[in-house]
Design a protein around this motif. Sequence first.
Motif, mmCIF file in Angstrom:
data_model
loop_
_atom_site.group_PDB
_atom_site.id
_atom_site.type_symbol
_atom_site.label_atom_id
_atom_site.label_comp_id
_atom_site.label_asym_id
_atom_site.label_seq_id
_atom_site.Cartn_x
_atom_site.Cartn_y
_atom_site.Cartn_z
ATOM 1 N N THR A 8 -4.835 32.250 22.082
ATOM 2 C CA THR A 8 -5.228 30.898 22.490
ATOM 3 C C THR A 8 -5.518 30.869 23.983
ATOM 4 O O THR A 8 -6.537 30.320 24.423
ATOM 5 C CB THR A 8 -4.103 29.898 22.146
ATOM 6 N N VAL A 9 -4.591 31.461 24.746
ATOM 7 C CA VAL A 9 -4.781 31.492 26.198
ATOM 8 C C VAL A 9 -6.078 32.224 26.540
ATOM 9 O O VAL A 9 -6.825 31.811 27.428
ATOM 10 C CB VAL A 9 -3.546 32.142 26.875
ATOM 11 N N GLU A 10 -6.390 33.269 25.787
ATOM 12 C CA GLU A 10 -7.634 34.012 26.020
ATOM 13 C C GLU A 10 -8.881 33.227 25.607
ATOM 14 O O GLU A 10 -9.985 33.548 26.039
ATOM 15 C CB GLU A 10 -7.590 35.342 25.250
ATOM 16 N N ALA A 11 -8.685 32.213 24.761
ATOM 17 C CA ALA A 11 -9.836 31.402 24.320
ATOM 18 C C ALA A 11 -10.215 30.344 25.357
ATOM 19 O O ALA A 11 -11.330 29.826 25.351
ATOM 20 C CB ALA A 11 -9.514 30.725 22.997
ATOM 21 N N VAL A 12 -9.261 30.014 26.246
ATOM 22 C CA VAL A 12 -9.473 28.881 27.149
ATOM 23 C C VAL A 12 -10.652 29.071 28.121
ATOM 24 O O VAL A 12 -11.434 28.136 28.310
ATOM 25 C CB VAL A 12 -8.152 28.504 27.868
ATOM 26 N N PRO A 13 -10.843 30.264 28.716
ATOM 27 C CA PRO A 13 -12.021 30.408 29.604
ATOM 28 C C PRO A 13 -13.325 30.075 28.876
ATOM 29 O O PRO A 13 -14.196 29.398 29.439
ATOM 30 C CB PRO A 13 -11.976 31.890 30.003
#
Length: 509
Positions: free
Chosen positions: A471-476
Amino acid sequence: MQKTDTDTSSSVSRDDCFLGDHEAPHSKLSFFVTKIVKPFLSILLVGGVYFAITATWFYQQQSAKKSYSTTISATTLHHNLILDTNDHLTKSVVTREVSPYGYHLTAYPSTGIEPIDNYIKQRISLIDTSSRLPSYTYLYNDSAQIYSSELHSTLVYRDQTSLSITLRSYGTNFLYNNHYANSDYVEYFTFDTQSGQRISTNSLFDTLSAGMDDLVKVVRLVLKNKYSVSEDKLQQQITPMTLHNFIVKDRHTIGFIFDKKALGIGLSGDVSVTVPIKNFSHYLQNQTARRFFSIPPLDAHTARLRSTKQLCQRCIALTFDDGPGQYTDTLLSTLQNHEAKATFFVIGKNIRRFNSTLQRATQEGHQIGNHTWNHPELPKLNPDQIRKEIQQTSDMIAATTGTPPTIVRPPYGAVDDKVYNELRTMSLSAILWSIDTRDWANRDSSIVCQRAVASAQPGAIILMHDIHRTTVEAVPCILSTLHKQGYQFVTINNLLRQPLQPGIGYFKK
Ligand code: NI
């Protein structure tokens, strides 16, 4: 001389007979009867019998076909096919088809609504090929056996707007050595009687797929308590996928049917689970749901964001639940790079371990909300327990960041009047969401990004979980894609732009 020679010179005389007119009439007649009429009659007789047999066979075929393809009353049907008698479904169309193994009869229930009848007919033909005939074929090749099967169509419910029907096939394969195998099969559907379209469970929930997740939980719970279905089977068999069809029991109850064998609680037959609609009514607010069920009006405690004034035309609130966690610091850096603000609904018991992360989030302008101490389903707790879950977390947030939270996200979005009453006494508002990325289900950052971007609209509240690396990697990707579309990312307080009332739930439809 000609008289005596009649028999011996028959071949020549016959030629004469046909080629000339000069011979005596009496001898010609006798010749004609013995040599021509008699053999001809024999041929005619044999041919006639043959024709009669063929015609009878053909007629039988035709009449057999005719008698089975007409519409007849279900009550007069006595065959290996049984239609349950029902006021609304008294007609069935029975067809007789030839398979390599003999005849088989299929009864198609008739609702009188063409798209529905066609759909059911298609499903029945699939039952035949996918569940009945293959087992027949296999066993037939193996040994001598008798195969019998029944197809029951039951109309479960019908009113002005909806029609629910179940199709059950009971098949038993008797083997020569007395072993037998059941091949039970159950399917169920609900249709819109106006359009004739089949309605999926998902379409009742609109974008709030948390409703579907809650439904899965409730159905699992019923099966566990009532039928002692094992946890393994529940996880395997009861999913948003297996609940994609439903039946209407009445306008207040939704139902599902499961195969006992698949649940590991029997060898044949099925069980049905019914759930009162009122348990989900806050999820069932779209037109489809209201068409089929009596949905109580949103209670006085729940307001929609539709009526709120927004800070900007294209604002979105990203919300992250279940943290703080090991990836939250990375997320904060990403948000900083994109000058985006977000809201973190934190779990009380996680705070101590990541208190510097929570402090950083506050300092960088993000909003902190309460997501309870242990993440329980709040409606299942008593008022004291609800208060404790929430107050303990608020105290911890205040002790860490210096500011007590004003907003709560109830775990699973589960909230009822009792919970709202407790929230009011603690001066807290509930914040739900409008877009569920289901990032916990798909640990794939491209899917998460795609879901957030695809459903984005001004005023949206997007639900994600910062405890997942993906999820954190999807934010950018989410931030840069939506930024190009002119979106700004703000906290819940800035999105709603109005003093939130305690004891009220906010979400956007
Ligand atoms: Ni949560």
